[in-house]
Design an enzyme around this catalytic site. Structure first.
Site, PDB file in Angstrom:
ATOM      1  N   HIS A   1      50.395 -13.312  51.450  1.00 10.15           N
ATOM      2  CA  HIS A   1      50.970 -12.114  50.819  1.00 10.15           C
ATOM      3  C   HIS A   1      49.834 -11.230  50.345  1.00 10.15           C
ATOM      4  O   HIS A   1      48.804 -11.701  49.899  1.00 10.15           O
ATOM      5  CB  HIS A   1      51.847 -12.489  49.616  1.00 10.15           C
ATOM      6  CG  HIS A   1      52.783 -11.398  49.223  1.00 10.15           C
ATOM      7  ND1 HIS A   1      52.420 -10.371  48.385  1.00 10.15           N
ATOM      8  CD2 HIS A   1      54.058 -11.144  49.593  1.00 10.15           C
ATOM      9  CE1 HIS A   1      53.436  -9.542  48.241  1.00 10.15           C
ATOM     10  NE2 HIS A   1      54.449  -9.988  48.964  1.00 10.15           N
TER      11      HIS A   1
ATOM     12  N   ASP B   1      59.860 -14.532  53.108  1.00 13.77           N
ATOM     13  CA  ASP B   1      60.424 -14.647  54.463  1.00 13.77           C
ATOM     14  C   ASP B   1      60.424 -16.063  55.016  1.00 13.77           C
ATOM     15  O   ASP B   1      61.008 -16.302  56.072  1.00 13.77           O
ATOM     16  CB  ASP B   1      59.622 -13.736  55.408  1.00 13.77           C
ATOM     17  CG  ASP B   1      59.788 -12.275  55.031  1.00 13.77           C
ATOM     18  OD1 ASP B   1      58.778 -11.608  54.759  1.00 13.77           O
ATOM     19  OD2 ASP B   1      60.957 -11.837  54.958  1.00 13.77           O
TER      20      ASP B   1
HETATM   21  C1  SDX Z   1      56.655  -9.147  53.040  1.00 12.43           C
HETATM   22  O1  SDX Z   1      53.872  -6.283  50.126  1.00 12.43           O
HETATM   23  C2  SDX Z   1      55.015  -6.825  49.847  1.00 12.43           C
HETATM   24  O2  SDX Z   1      55.479  -6.904  48.708  1.00 12.43           O
HETATM   25  C3  SDX Z   1      55.781  -7.343  51.059  1.00 12.43           C
HETATM   26  C4  SDX Z   1      57.037  -8.160  50.766  1.00 12.43           C
HETATM   27  C5  SDX Z   1      58.104  -7.319  50.124  1.00 12.43           C
HETATM   28  O3  SDX Z   1      58.955  -7.880  49.413  1.00 12.43           O
HETATM   29  O4  SDX Z   1      58.160  -6.097  50.444  1.00 12.43           O
HETATM   30  O5  SDX Z   1      56.720  -9.251  49.909  1.00 12.43           O
HETATM   31  C6  SDX Z   1      57.657  -8.714  52.038  1.00 12.43           C
HETATM   32  O6  SDX Z   1      56.293  -8.376  53.878  1.00 12.43           O
HETATM   33  C7  SDX Z   1      56.085 -10.534  52.936  1.00 12.43           C
HETATM   34  C8  SDX Z   1      54.974 -10.796  53.996  1.00 12.43           C
HETATM   35  C9  SDX Z   1      55.668 -11.175  55.309  1.00 12.43           C
HETATM   36  N1  SDX Z   1      54.668 -11.285  56.404  1.00 12.43           N
HETATM   37  C10 SDX Z   1      54.351 -12.484  56.939  1.00 12.43           C
HETATM   38  O7  SDX Z   1      54.791 -13.550  56.544  1.00 12.43           O
HETATM   39  C11 SDX Z   1      53.404 -12.406  58.135  1.00 12.43           C
HETATM   40  C12 SDX Z   1      52.316 -13.481  58.016  1.00 12.43           C
HETATM   41  N2  SDX Z   1      51.431 -13.124  56.916  1.00 12.43           N
HETATM   42  C13 SDX Z   1      50.217 -12.413  57.215  1.00 12.43           C
HETATM   43  O8  SDX Z   1      50.292 -11.550  58.309  1.00 12.43           O
HETATM   44  C14 SDX Z   1      49.496 -11.884  55.971  1.00 12.43           C
HETATM   45  O9  SDX Z   1      49.429 -12.931  55.088  1.00 12.43           O
HETATM   46  C15 SDX Z   1      50.066 -10.665  55.251  1.00 12.43           C
HETATM   47  C16 SDX Z   1      50.256  -9.512  56.164  1.00 12.43           C
HETATM   48  C17 SDX Z   1      51.341 -10.993  54.571  1.00 12.43           C
HETATM   49  C18 SDX Z   1      49.054 -10.295  54.165  1.00 12.43           C
HETATM   50  O10 SDX Z   1      47.943  -9.830  54.813  1.00 12.43           O
HETATM   51  P1  SDX Z   1      46.563  -9.623  54.011  1.00 12.43           P
HETATM   52  O11 SDX Z   1      46.731  -9.663  52.539  1.00 12.43           O
HETATM   53  O12 SDX Z   1      45.942  -8.435  54.656  1.00 12.43           O
HETATM   54  O13 SDX Z   1      45.810 -10.928  54.326  1.00 12.43           O
HETATM   55  P2  SDX Z   1      44.615 -10.954  55.248  1.00 12.43           P
HETATM   56  O14 SDX Z   1      45.071 -10.528  56.608  1.00 12.43           O
HETATM   57  O15 SDX Z   1      43.484 -10.238  54.587  1.00 12.43           O
HETATM   58  O16 SDX Z   1      44.308 -12.531  55.310  1.00 12.43           O
HETATM   59  C19 SDX Z   1      43.278 -13.098  54.562  1.00 12.43           C
HETATM   60  C20 SDX Z   1      42.859 -14.291  55.409  1.00 12.43           C
HETATM   61  C21 SDX Z   1      42.461 -13.919  56.830  1.00 12.43           C
HETATM   62  O17 SDX Z   1      41.581 -14.919  57.297  1.00 12.43           O
HETATM   63  P3  SDX Z   1      39.929 -14.660  57.128  1.00 12.43           P
HETATM   64  O18 SDX Z   1      39.634 -13.340  57.780  1.00 12.43           O
HETATM   65  O19 SDX Z   1      39.673 -14.692  55.637  1.00 12.43           O
HETATM   66  O20 SDX Z   1      39.321 -15.844  57.843  1.00 12.43           O
HETATM   67  O21 SDX Z   1      43.987 -15.186  55.554  1.00 12.43           O
HETATM   68  C22 SDX Z   1      44.349 -15.279  56.920  1.00 12.43           C
HETATM   69  C23 SDX Z   1      43.746 -14.069  57.610  1.00 12.43           C
HETATM   70  O22 SDX Z   1      43.526 -14.345  58.979  1.00 12.43           O
HETATM   71  N3  SDX Z   1      45.809 -15.248  56.958  1.00 12.43           N
HETATM   72  C24 SDX Z   1      46.560 -16.070  57.693  1.00 12.43           C
HETATM   73  C25 SDX Z   1      47.893 -15.731  57.366  1.00 12.43           C
HETATM   74  N4  SDX Z   1      47.904 -14.735  56.468  1.00 12.43           N
HETATM   75  C26 SDX Z   1      46.612 -14.416  56.223  1.00 12.43           C
HETATM   76  N5  SDX Z   1      46.240 -17.044  58.586  1.00 12.43           N
HETATM   77  C27 SDX Z   1      47.282 -17.690  59.161  1.00 12.43           C
HETATM   78  N6  SDX Z   1      48.588 -17.422  58.881  1.00 12.43           N
HETATM   79  C28 SDX Z   1      48.930 -16.456  58.021  1.00 12.43           C
HETATM   80  N7  SDX Z   1      50.192 -16.182  57.762  1.00 12.43           N
END
Ligand code: SDX
Length: 368
Positions: A245, A302
């Protein structure tokens, strides 16, 4: 860090236990819990506006049956606005309360009608006697010859899903609504834009992506461990959907509530969904895995919501539409905040231009 979520200061856990989606929608939009009269008037307005203009059915006919319901929802919100010219003006007019009720009520009707059309089923009109969520289930699943049996635990579970999605600070889709509202576009145009932003799999589309991920894991016979390995490998193109998140670096409080509701709803409906076991195993494995722990990746709203929606018989392609219906009060409250602010200005993000500061036109003959 503590994973705290409050609507207008009231903890989400209290609202989940004691409130309803309609009462919570009122709280979020108007800033206080409604008294008996206010709640009755709001509920009556929702009933008054539960139908959409009959000519809207021609728009439904225009969509191929394979259309994604989020595409239909966004288009039809703007289309339904065209049938009431008082909606075309931006800002908060004297009819704002009626427009709010119209949008919250009609988004549910549009969603149900789009589901029926895409499955070649006859449209089921709303019933005056039914309250918000019951009416939605009626429009989704009743037949012309037989009404859908409205089990209280099913109505309550879906109402809880709507309530838990009702608002969430400046998430991607709410920020989009604010951006569009800042140009003084109308409420319907702003919320139709919010639907488009919500659709992405990194945002509201994640609930659909989670169930598709769980189905794939189940079909492949993997106990989840192979998938966890892939989700940690940047080259795999896979993420553990429903995890992580932008803001919560702890367990999303909504995920805790939905996970508990999963066990209750599936138990009361006597459903044994293997996807729930796989989800629990994935969560257990991830919360023990340094990759997820170091990055503070926890289940978000989710991760479990799709399992409840599956148990309620809602098709996976409708999951993000359910999220949009739930999020409507949050979008409307943000629209209202901008429209009420006489000093609000158009949103205009700055950019840092990284290209050549000055160039000249090169005729085609001189280009490489
Ligand atoms: C919602 O913003 C809100 O409030 C949204 C929401 C709402 O009520 O409106 O809460 C609803 O959208 C919830 C989120 C739903 N999305 C997902 O579940 C999709 C999977 N999650 C990721 O895509 C990600 O965690 C996000 C998009 C939710 C957050 O992205 P960030 O904060 O930009 O995180 P990041 O991409 O900077 O990740 C940090 C690290 C990275 O690795 P490194 O570069 O440090 O090595 O964590 C990794 C990412 O690759 N990572 C994941 C991951 N999420 C982040 N690795 C594997 N699986 C994941 N789900």
């Amino acid at each position: 860090e503590q994973g705290i979520l409050r609507y207008r200061g009231i903890p989400i856990e209290e609202l989940a236990e004691k409130s309803t989606f309609v009462e919570t929608a009122y709280l979020i939009i108007y800033g206080h819990l409604p008294d008996r009269n206010e709640l009755k008037n709001f509920s009556d307005l929702l009933t008054e506006h539960q139908n959409i203009h009959e000519d809207m059915k021609y728009h439904f006919e225009g969509f191929p049956s394979t259309s994604h319901p989020m595409a239909i929802l966004s288009a039809m919100i703007n289309a339904s606005g065209c049938f009431d010219l008082t909606l075309m003006k931006g800002g908060c007019s004297s009819q704002f309360d009626s427009h709010v009720a119209q949008l919250i009520s009609q988004v549910r009707t549009i969603a149900a009608f789009s589901y029926r059309k895409s499955h070649g089923l006859p449209i089921i009109y709303p019933k005056k006697a039914y309250k918000y969520t019951a009416n939605f289930l009626h429009m989704l699943f009743s037949q012309p010859y037989e009404d859908y049996e409205l089990k209280p635990e099913v109505v309550r579970a879906l109402d809880l899903i709507f309530l838990l999605h009702a608002d969430h600070e400046q998430n991607c889709s709410t920020a989009t609504v604010r951006m569009v509202a800042s140009s003084q576009a109308n409420l319907y145009a702003s919320c139709a834009a919010g639907v488009c932003a919500l659709w992405g799999p990194l945002h509201g589309g994640a609930n659909q992506a989670v169930v598709e991920m769980l189905v794939d894991i189940h079909k492949s016979g993997d106990d989840g461990s192979k998938f966890i390995t892939a989700a940690k490998d940047k080259n795999s193109g896979k993420k553990l959907m429903g995890f992580g998140h932008r803001v919560y670096k702890n367990y999303d409080p909504r995920a805790k509530i939905i996970k508990k509701a999963c066990d209750e709803v599936l138990g009361s409906l006597d459903i044994n969904d293997p996807l729930l076991e796989i989800a629990k195993k994935l969560e257990e494995a991830a919360l023990r895995d340094s990759y997820f722990v170091e990055r503070k990746l926890y289940p978000n709203v989710d991760f479990y919501s799709g399992i409840i929606m599956r148990a309620l018989g809602i098709p996976v392609e409708m999951f993000t539409v359910i999220f949009a219906i739930g999020r409507m009060p949050g979008w409307i409250a943000n629209y209202k905040e901008i429209a009420d602010d006489t000093k609000s200005r158009i949103s205009r993000p700055r950019q840092v231009y990284m290209g050549e500061p000055l160039n000249t036109y090169v005729p085609m003959s001189k280009r490489k």
